[in-house]
Design a protein around this motif. Structure first.
Motif, PDB file in Angstrom:
ATOM      1  N   ARG A   1       0.832  -1.204   0.000  1.00 29.12           N
ATOM      2  CA  ARG A   1       0.000   0.000   0.000  1.00 29.12           C
ATOM      3  C   ARG A   1       0.867   1.255   0.000  1.00 29.12           C
ATOM      4  NH1 ARG A   1      -5.260   0.836  -1.439  1.00 29.12           N
ATOM      5  NH2 ARG A   1      -5.931   2.848  -0.658  1.00 29.12           N
ATOM      6  N   SER A   2       1.873   1.286   0.856  1.00 24.52           N
ATOM      7  CA  SER A   2       2.727   2.484   0.911  1.00 24.52           C
ATOM      8  C   SER A   2       3.506   2.625  -0.392  1.00 24.52           C
ATOM      9  CB  SER A   2       3.673   2.427   2.113  1.00 24.52           C
ATOM     10  OG  SER A   2       4.400   1.214   2.126  1.00 24.52           O
ATOM     11  N   ALA A   3       3.782   1.498  -1.058  1.00 21.67           N
ATOM     12  CA  ALA A   3       4.472   1.556  -2.361  1.00 21.67           C
ATOM     13  C   ALA A   3       3.581   2.248  -3.387  1.00 21.67           C
ATOM     14  CB  ALA A   3       4.817   0.153  -2.833  1.00 21.67           C
ATOM     15  N   GLN A   4       2.278   1.962  -3.312  1.00 21.50           N
ATOM     16  CA  GLN A   4       1.344   2.589  -4.256  1.00 21.50           C
ATOM     17  C   GLN A   4       1.335   4.096  -4.017  1.00 21.50           C
ATOM     18  OE1 GLN A   4      -2.658   1.162  -3.836  1.00 21.50           O
ATOM     19  NE2 GLN A   4      -3.258   1.896  -5.870  1.00 21.50           N
ATOM     20  N   VAL A   5       1.412   4.486  -2.747  1.00 23.19           N
ATOM     21  CA  VAL A   5       1.412   5.905  -2.396  1.00 23.19           C
ATOM     22  C   VAL A   5       2.703   6.551  -2.887  1.00 23.19           C
ATOM     23  CG1 VAL A   5       1.417   7.533  -0.470  1.00 23.19           C
ATOM     24  CG2 VAL A   5      -0.007   5.479  -0.376  1.00 23.19           C
ATOM     25  N   LEU A   6       3.828   5.881  -2.625  1.00 18.76           N
ATOM     26  CA  LEU A   6       5.126   6.482  -2.959  1.00 18.76           C
ATOM     27  C   LEU A   6       5.384   6.485  -4.463  1.00 18.76           C
ATOM     28  CD1 LEU A   6       7.207   5.085   0.012  1.00 18.76           C
ATOM     29  CD2 LEU A   6       6.552   7.457  -0.380  1.00 18.76           C
ATOM     30  N   SER A   7       4.668   5.611  -5.202  1.00 16.18           N
ATOM     31  CA  SER A   7       4.875   5.670  -6.668  1.00 16.18           C
ATOM     32  C   SER A   7       3.813   6.605  -7.260  1.00 16.18           C
ATOM     33  CB  SER A   7       4.775   4.270  -7.272  1.00 16.18           C
ATOM     34  OG  SER A   7       3.547   3.680  -6.915  1.00 16.18           O
ATOM     35  N   LYS A   8       3.388   7.568  -6.423  1.00 15.31           N
ATOM     36  CA  LYS A   8       2.507   8.664  -6.854  1.00 15.31           C
ATOM     37  C   LYS A   8       1.169   8.198  -7.400  1.00 15.31           C
ATOM     38  CE  LYS A   8       6.604  11.424  -7.908  1.00 15.31           C
ATOM     39  NZ  LYS A   8       7.198  10.629  -6.853  1.00 15.31           N
ATOM     40  N   LYS A   9       0.737   6.977  -7.015  1.00 13.20           N
ATOM     41  CA  LYS A   9      -0.563   6.506  -7.512  1.00 13.20           C
ATOM     42  C   LYS A   9      -1.696   7.088  -6.659  1.00 13.20           C
ATOM     43  CE  LYS A   9       0.243   3.275 -10.809  1.00 13.20           C
ATOM     44  NZ  LYS A   9       1.675   3.161 -10.596  1.00 13.20           N
ATOM     45  N   MET A  10      -1.288   7.565  -5.411  1.00 13.41           N
ATOM     46  CA  MET A  10      -2.363   8.014  -4.505  1.00 13.41           C
ATOM     47  C   MET A  10      -2.163   9.508  -4.239  1.00 13.41           C
ATOM     48  SD  MET A  10      -3.593   4.987  -3.685  1.00 13.41           S
ATOM     49  CE  MET A  10      -4.401   5.033  -2.112  1.00 13.41           C
ATOM     50  N   PRO A  11      -2.914  10.371  -4.902  1.00 13.71           N
ATOM     51  CA  PRO A  11      -2.740  11.814  -4.654  1.00 13.71           C
ATOM     52  C   PRO A  11      -2.871  12.143  -3.160  1.00 13.71           C
ATOM     53  CG  PRO A  11      -4.775  11.372  -5.883  1.00 13.71           C
ATOM     54  CD  PRO A  11      -4.027  10.079  -5.808  1.00 13.71           C
ATOM     55  N   SER A  12      -3.705  11.352  -2.453  1.00 12.57           N
ATOM     56  CA  SER A  12      -3.925  11.659  -1.017  1.00 12.57           C
ATOM     57  C   SER A  12      -2.696  11.259  -0.189  1.00 12.57           C
ATOM     58  CB  SER A  12      -5.112  10.839  -0.508  1.00 12.57           C
ATOM     59  OG  SER A  12      -4.742   9.464  -0.575  1.00 12.57           O
ATOM     60  N   GLY A  13      -1.737  10.628  -0.860  1.00 15.94           N
ATOM     61  CA  GLY A  13      -0.632  10.064  -0.080  1.00 15.94           C
ATOM     62  C   GLY A  13       0.445  11.050   0.286  1.00 15.94           C
ATOM     63  N   HIS A  14       0.430  12.240  -0.361  1.00 14.82           N
ATOM     64  CA  HIS A  14       1.487  13.243  -0.064  1.00 14.82           C
ATOM     65  C   HIS A  14       2.840  12.550  -0.172  1.00 14.82           C
ATOM     66  CE1 HIS A  14      -2.145  15.009   1.361  1.00 14.82           C
ATOM     67  NE2 HIS A  14      -2.217  14.242   2.412  1.00 14.82           N
ATOM     68  N   THR A  15       3.122  12.054  -1.361  1.00 15.55           N
ATOM     69  CA  THR A  15       4.287  11.209  -1.628  1.00 15.55           C
ATOM     70  C   THR A  15       5.585  11.727  -1.020  1.00 15.55           C
ATOM     71  OG1 THR A  15       3.226  10.558  -3.667  1.00 15.55           O
ATOM     72  CG2 THR A  15       5.580  10.111  -3.491  1.00 15.55           C
ATOM     73  N   GLU A  16       5.961  12.981  -1.372  1.00 13.75           N
ATOM     74  CA  GLU A  16       7.276  13.488  -0.930  1.00 13.75           C
ATOM     75  C   GLU A  16       7.343  13.483   0.598  1.00 13.75           C
ATOM     76  OE1 GLU A  16       6.862  14.130  -4.915  1.00 13.75           O
ATOM     77  OE2 GLU A  16       5.503  14.893  -3.353  1.00 13.75           O
ATOM     78  N   VAL A  17       6.248  13.975   1.197  1.00 14.57           N
ATOM     79  CA  VAL A  17       6.232  14.099   2.659  1.00 14.57           C
ATOM     80  C   VAL A  17       6.347  12.722   3.302  1.00 14.57           C
ATOM     81  CG1 VAL A  17       4.717  14.694   4.579  1.00 14.57           C
ATOM     82  CG2 VAL A  17       4.913  16.239   2.636  1.00 14.57           C
ATOM     83  N   LEU A  18       5.624  11.748   2.758  1.00 17.37           N
ATOM     84  CA  LEU A  18       5.660  10.396   3.324  1.00 17.37           C
ATOM     85  C   LEU A  18       7.074   9.822   3.218  1.00 17.37           C
ATOM     86  CD1 LEU A  18       4.258   7.947   4.566  1.00 17.37           C
ATOM     87  CD2 LEU A  18       3.749   7.169   2.256  1.00 17.37           C
ATOM     88  N   GLU A  19       7.694  10.000   2.053  1.00 19.54           N
ATOM     89  CA  GLU A  19       9.047   9.461   1.867  1.00 19.54           C
ATOM     90  C   GLU A  19      10.004  10.097   2.887  1.00 19.54           C
ATOM     91  OE1 GLU A  19      10.597   8.930  -2.013  1.00 19.54           O
ATOM     92  OE2 GLU A  19      12.682   8.841  -1.286  1.00 19.54           O
ATOM     93  N   GLU A  20       9.878  11.426   3.026  1.00 23.39           N
ATOM     94  CA  GLU A  20      10.740  12.175   3.955  1.00 23.39           C
ATOM     95  C   GLU A  20      10.574  11.643   5.377  1.00 23.39           C
ATOM     96  OE1 GLU A  20      12.826  14.418   3.177  1.00 23.39           O
ATOM     97  OE2 GLU A  20      13.350  15.333   5.090  1.00 23.39           O
ATOM     98  N   ARG A  21       9.333  11.416   5.763  1.00 22.53           N
ATOM     99  CA  ARG A  21       9.100  10.979   7.150  1.00 22.53           C
ATOM    100  C   ARG A  21       9.590   9.550   7.376  1.00 22.53           C
ATOM    101  NH1 ARG A  21       6.509  14.959   9.840  1.00 22.53           N
ATOM    102  NH2 ARG A  21       5.033  16.268   8.737  1.00 22.53           N
ATOM    103  N   ILE A  22       9.482   8.719   6.343  1.00 24.33           N
ATOM    104  CA  ILE A  22       9.987   7.350   6.505  1.00 24.33           C
ATOM    105  C   ILE A  22      11.512   7.385   6.626  1.00 24.33           C
ATOM    106  CG2 ILE A  22      10.303   5.113   5.359  1.00 24.33           C
ATOM    107  CD1 ILE A  22       7.491   5.351   4.242  1.00 24.33           C
ATOM    108  N   ARG A  23      12.149   8.213   5.779  1.00 29.79           N
ATOM    109  CA  ARG A  23      13.618   8.280   5.788  1.00 29.79           C
ATOM    110  C   ARG A  23      14.133   8.834   7.117  1.00 29.79           C
ATOM    111  NH1 ARG A  23      16.214   7.012   1.250  1.00 29.79           N
ATOM    112  NH2 ARG A  23      15.179   7.123  -0.775  1.00 29.79           N
TER     113      ARG A  23
END
Ligand SMILES: CC(C)c1onc(-c2c(Cl)cccc2Cl)c1COc1ccc(-c2ccc3c(C(=O)O)c[nH]c3c2)cc1
Length: 228
Positions: A88-110
């Motif tokens: 699921r998080s992969a779908q978000v990070l590959s920009k499939k989920m506009p609601s996922g705030h991709t950049e922000v999510l990646e930053e917070r995971i890192r």
């Protein structure tokens, strides 16, 4: 040539997958200002907890799941939660989920206090998922197949789960041929997601490293991941 039953199966699973999503008010929190490792960990914990709740509801809508032995249902959920969340998080990070705030999510995971050694395999996995350009049906079916993996710890009626998973694999195989005609190997590439298993292994170590640094998880995550 997908049969009528298989088409109905795809429709039911896709409807459940689309219906059960993390509420906006939870994902919106990912946008708030604070970026400390503690704040990132807290936010990710909140999102993960919400994702587990969504996953439980989705699983209950998988045709046949509720007719499995009750204890096996729990064993399947516990055994697949991490892998389903990677998907699921992969779908978000590959920009499939506009609601996922991709950049922000990646930053917070890192920057969540997880040790470097897990970053590379994790983000390599995210990259390989992104390159697959899976359709929504394929995502939903792949998550279903991951949940219906018979060889999870403590699963008793192995065959019953295997039969259900086989049904879903047959549908996904046909769907891949239909939806990726230019790539006959596509279904085989999806199978390569067995990397998910190694990530599951890394994840157990991630949890221990967080725990040793006195990170708190929610009761639901403690229960599903057997921590504390
Ligand atoms: C307890 C915490 C610290 C943790 O431990 N291991 C992992 C973890 C990590 Cl760090 C990576 C992979 C898997 C896990 Cl369990 C995590 C964080 O897990 C998640 C789970 C799920 C999302 C996630 C899902 C959906 C959406 C979404 C949408 O649907 O619209 C929009 N934004 C989303 C965000 C993010 C992070």
């Amino acid at each position: 040539e997908i049969t009528k039953e298989q088409r109905a199966l795809i429709k039911a699973i896709l409807a459940a997958y689309d219906r059960h999503q993390i509420p906006q008010d939870v994902t919106k929190k990912l946008l708030q200002e604070q970026y400390s490792a503690e704040e990132n960990f807290l936010l990710l914990t909140e999102v993960a907890t919400s994702q587990v709740q969504v996953l439980v509801e989705f699983t209950k809508n998988i045709p046949g799941f509720l007719s499995l032995d009750r204890e096996d249902q729990i064993a399947l959920l516990k055994g697949s939660a991490v892998e389903a969340m990677f998907l699921r998080s992969a779908q978000v990070l590959s920009k499939k989920m506009p609601s996922g705030h991709t950049e922000v999510l990646e930053e917070r995971i890192r920057k969540s206090g997880m040790s470097e050694e897990f970053m590379t395999p994790m983000f390599n996995f995210y990259k390989s998922i992104g390159e697959l350009h899976m359709t929504q049906e394929e995502q939903a079916l792949l998550t279903t197949i991951t949940i219906l993996t018979p060889d999870r710890p403590y699963v008793k009626s192995h065959e019953a789960v295997e039969r259900l998973q086989e049904t879903m694999l047959n549908v996904l195989r046909k769907l891949c041929v239909l939806q990726h005609p230019q790539e006959p190997q596509y279904f085989a590439r999806l199978g390569r997601l067995t990397e998910l298993r190694t990530l599951h292994h890394y994840h157990a170590e991630m949890l221990t490293s967080w725990k040793t640094n006195d990170h708190k998880f929610t009761p639901l995550l403690c229960e599903i991941w057997d921590v504390q």
